[in-house]
Design a protein around this motif. Sequence first.
Motif, PDB file in Angstrom:
ATOM      1  N   ASN A 158     -30.106 -56.359  65.723  1.00  0.00           N
ATOM      2  CA  ASN A 158     -30.010 -57.709  65.140  1.00  0.00           C
ATOM      3  C   ASN A 158     -29.552 -58.720  66.184  1.00  0.00           C
ATOM      4  O   ASN A 158     -30.044 -59.851  66.220  1.00  0.00           O
ATOM      5  N   ASP A 159     -28.605 -58.320  67.031  1.00  0.00           N
ATOM      6  CA  ASP A 159     -28.135 -59.210  68.092  1.00  0.00           C
ATOM      7  C   ASP A 159     -29.240 -59.465  69.110  1.00  0.00           C
ATOM      8  O   ASP A 159     -29.394 -60.583  69.612  1.00  0.00           O
ATOM      9  N   ILE A 160     -30.023 -58.454  69.409  1.00  0.00           N
ATOM     10  CA  ILE A 160     -31.128 -58.583  70.362  1.00  0.00           C
ATOM     11  C   ILE A 160     -32.182 -59.539  69.800  1.00  0.00           C
ATOM     12  O   ILE A 160     -32.662 -60.434  70.506  1.00  0.00           O
ATOM     13  N   GLU A 161     -32.539 -59.371  68.537  1.00  0.00           N
ATOM     14  CA  GLU A 161     -33.509 -60.268  67.906  1.00  0.00           C
ATOM     15  C   GLU A 161     -32.988 -61.696  67.865  1.00  0.00           C
ATOM     16  O   GLU A 161     -33.736 -62.650  68.122  1.00  0.00           O
ATOM     17  N   PHE A 162     -31.706 -61.859  67.552  1.00  0.00           N
ATOM     18  CA  PHE A 162     -31.082 -63.180  67.558  1.00  0.00           C
ATOM     19  C   PHE A 162     -31.203 -63.815  68.938  1.00  0.00           C
ATOM     20  O   PHE A 162     -31.583 -64.985  69.067  1.00  0.00           O
ATOM     21  N   TYR A 163     -30.894 -63.052  69.980  1.00  0.00           N
ATOM     22  CA  TYR A 163     -30.957 -63.552  71.350  1.00  0.00           C
ATOM     23  C   TYR A 163     -32.358 -64.064  71.679  1.00  0.00           C
ATOM     24  O   TYR A 163     -32.522 -65.180  72.177  1.00  0.00           O
ATOM     25  N   TYR A 164     -33.366 -63.232  71.422  1.00  0.00           N
ATOM     26  CA  TYR A 164     -34.733 -63.631  71.784  1.00  0.00           C
ATOM     27  C   TYR A 164     -35.219 -64.833  70.965  1.00  0.00           C
ATOM     28  O   TYR A 164     -35.937 -65.689  71.479  1.00  0.00           O
ATOM     29  N   GLU A 166     -20.565 -63.404  72.582  1.00  0.00           N
ATOM     30  CA  GLU A 166     -20.002 -62.074  72.404  1.00  0.00           C
ATOM     31  C   GLU A 166     -20.414 -61.487  71.067  1.00  0.00           C
ATOM     32  O   GLU A 166     -20.539 -62.206  70.072  1.00  0.00           O
ATOM     33  N   VAL A 167     -20.618 -60.180  71.080  1.00  0.00           N
ATOM     34  CA  VAL A 167     -20.939 -59.443  69.861  1.00  0.00           C
ATOM     35  C   VAL A 167     -20.003 -58.246  69.771  1.00  0.00           C
ATOM     36  O   VAL A 167     -19.535 -57.733  70.788  1.00  0.00           O
ATOM     37  N   THR A 168     -19.731 -57.825  68.563  1.00  0.00           N
ATOM     38  CA  THR A 168     -18.868 -56.661  68.348  1.00  0.00           C
ATOM     39  C   THR A 168     -19.743 -55.461  68.052  1.00  0.00           C
ATOM     40  O   THR A 168     -20.648 -55.526  67.223  1.00  0.00           O
ATOM     41  N   LEU A 169     -19.452 -54.390  68.748  1.00  0.00           N
ATOM     42  CA  LEU A 169     -20.233 -53.163  68.620  1.00  0.00           C
ATOM     43  C   LEU A 169     -19.305 -52.027  68.262  1.00  0.00           C
ATOM     44  O   LEU A 169     -18.258 -51.841  68.879  1.00  0.00           O
ATOM     45  N   ASP A 170     -19.658 -51.274  67.242  1.00  0.00           N
ATOM     46  CA  ASP A 170     -18.916 -50.075  66.864  1.00  0.00           C
ATOM     47  C   ASP A 170     -19.802 -48.891  67.221  1.00  0.00           C
ATOM     48  O   ASP A 170     -20.881 -48.733  66.652  1.00  0.00           O
ATOM     49  N   PHE A 171     -19.372 -48.070  68.190  1.00  0.00           N
ATOM     50  CA  PHE A 171     -20.232 -47.009  68.688  1.00  0.00           C
ATOM     51  C   PHE A 171     -19.426 -45.855  69.256  1.00  0.00           C
ATOM     52  O   PHE A 171     -18.227 -45.977  69.502  1.00  0.00           O
ATOM     53  N   VAL A 172     -20.113 -44.753  69.457  1.00  0.00           N
ATOM     54  CA  VAL A 172     -19.537 -43.601  70.145  1.00  0.00           C
ATOM     55  C   VAL A 172     -20.029 -43.674  71.583  1.00  0.00           C
ATOM     56  O   VAL A 172     -21.239 -43.653  71.830  1.00  0.00           O
ATOM     57  N   PRO A 173     -19.109 -43.804  72.541  1.00  0.00           N
ATOM     58  CA  PRO A 173     -19.528 -43.959  73.942  1.00  0.00           C
ATOM     59  C   PRO A 173     -20.292 -42.737  74.465  1.00  0.00           C
ATOM     60  O   PRO A 173     -20.122 -41.621  73.993  1.00  0.00           O
ATOM     61  N   ILE A 174     -21.102 -42.990  75.457  1.00  0.00           N
ATOM     62  CA  ILE A 174     -21.814 -41.945  76.188  1.00  0.00           C
ATOM     63  C   ILE A 174     -20.875 -41.479  77.294  1.00  0.00           C
ATOM     64  O   ILE A 174     -20.195 -42.295  77.910  1.00  0.00           O
ATOM     65  N   LYS A 218     -15.944 -52.375  70.304  1.00  0.00           N
ATOM     66  CA  LYS A 218     -15.860 -53.071  71.579  1.00  0.00           C
ATOM     67  C   LYS A 218     -16.591 -54.395  71.469  1.00  0.00           C
ATOM     68  O   LYS A 218     -17.626 -54.497  70.823  1.00  0.00           O
ATOM     69  N   ILE A 219     -16.048 -55.397  72.138  1.00  0.00           N
ATOM     70  CA  ILE A 219     -16.703 -56.696  72.217  1.00  0.00           C
ATOM     71  C   ILE A 219     -17.446 -56.747  73.544  1.00  0.00           C
ATOM     72  O   ILE A 219     -16.870 -56.481  74.599  1.00  0.00           O
ATOM     73  N   ILE A 220     -18.738 -57.068  73.464  1.00  0.00           N
ATOM     74  CA  ILE A 220     -19.563 -57.155  74.665  1.00  0.00           C
ATOM     75  C   ILE A 220     -20.311 -58.487  74.650  1.00  0.00           C
ATOM     76  O   ILE A 220     -20.439 -59.122  73.602  1.00  0.00           O
ATOM     77  N   LYS A 221     -20.795 -58.870  75.794  1.00  0.00           N
ATOM     78  CA  LYS A 221     -21.636 -60.062  75.878  1.00  0.00           C
ATOM     79  C   LYS A 221     -23.031 -59.693  75.385  1.00  0.00           C
ATOM     80  O   LYS A 221     -23.494 -58.561  75.571  1.00  0.00           O
ATOM     81  N   ILE A 222     -23.695 -60.652  74.782  1.00  0.00           N
ATOM     82  CA  ILE A 222     -25.027 -60.384  74.253  1.00  0.00           C
ATOM     83  C   ILE A 222     -25.989 -59.963  75.374  1.00  0.00           C
ATOM     84  O   ILE A 222     -26.891 -59.170  75.157  1.00  0.00           O
ATOM     85  N   GLN A 223     -25.758 -60.457  76.591  1.00  0.00           N
ATOM     86  CA  GLN A 223     -26.604 -60.061  77.711  1.00  0.00           C
ATOM     87  C   GLN A 223     -26.468 -58.563  77.985  1.00  0.00           C
ATOM     88  O   GLN A 223     -27.429 -57.902  78.372  1.00  0.00           O
ATOM     89  N   ASP A 224     -25.275 -57.985  77.741  1.00  0.00           N
ATOM     90  CA  ASP A 224     -25.101 -56.545  77.902  1.00  0.00           C
ATOM     91  C   ASP A 224     -25.941 -55.775  76.878  1.00  0.00           C
ATOM     92  O   ASP A 224     -26.465 -54.708  77.169  1.00  0.00           O
TER      93      ASP A 224
END
Length: 130
Positions: free
Chosen positions: A42-48, A97-105, A3-9
């Motif tokens: 990594n995306d979180i560290e990049f953001y900050y 936007e960042v791409t995330l590969d995950f198993v949804p909750i 899924k593609i999400i915004k970095i703020q998400d």
Amino acid sequence: MEKIIKIQDAINFSQFAKAHEDDNIPFSLAHRIYKIYISLINDIEFYYTKQKGIIEQFAQKNELGEVVHNDEQGTISLNPDTIEECKKALDELEELEVTLDFVPITEEELSNCGIKVKLSEMAAIEQFIA
């Protein structure tokens, strides 16, 4: 699931995870939250890092060109002439936007785990619920 999400998400999810890091929840849900968080780190560290750079770029500086800190907590005042430009740069950062590969909750997992979720937290986790 990819899924593609915004970095703020990603930032919002990390804040949710930290707010509930001491909650006693079933292992499978804790593991899933942890895996999502780790995949975003990594995306979180990049953001900050970028956020800090933007703020420092537009901060008031002393005669040596160093950022002026207003108090012991490190509060920084922005240059009044560039506040709008700074806000625009920060808004653009949050929209990356960042791409995330995950198993949804699942909603069922959240409903049955005992976590009390605040309404304000729903926006933080909505992107990650199937």
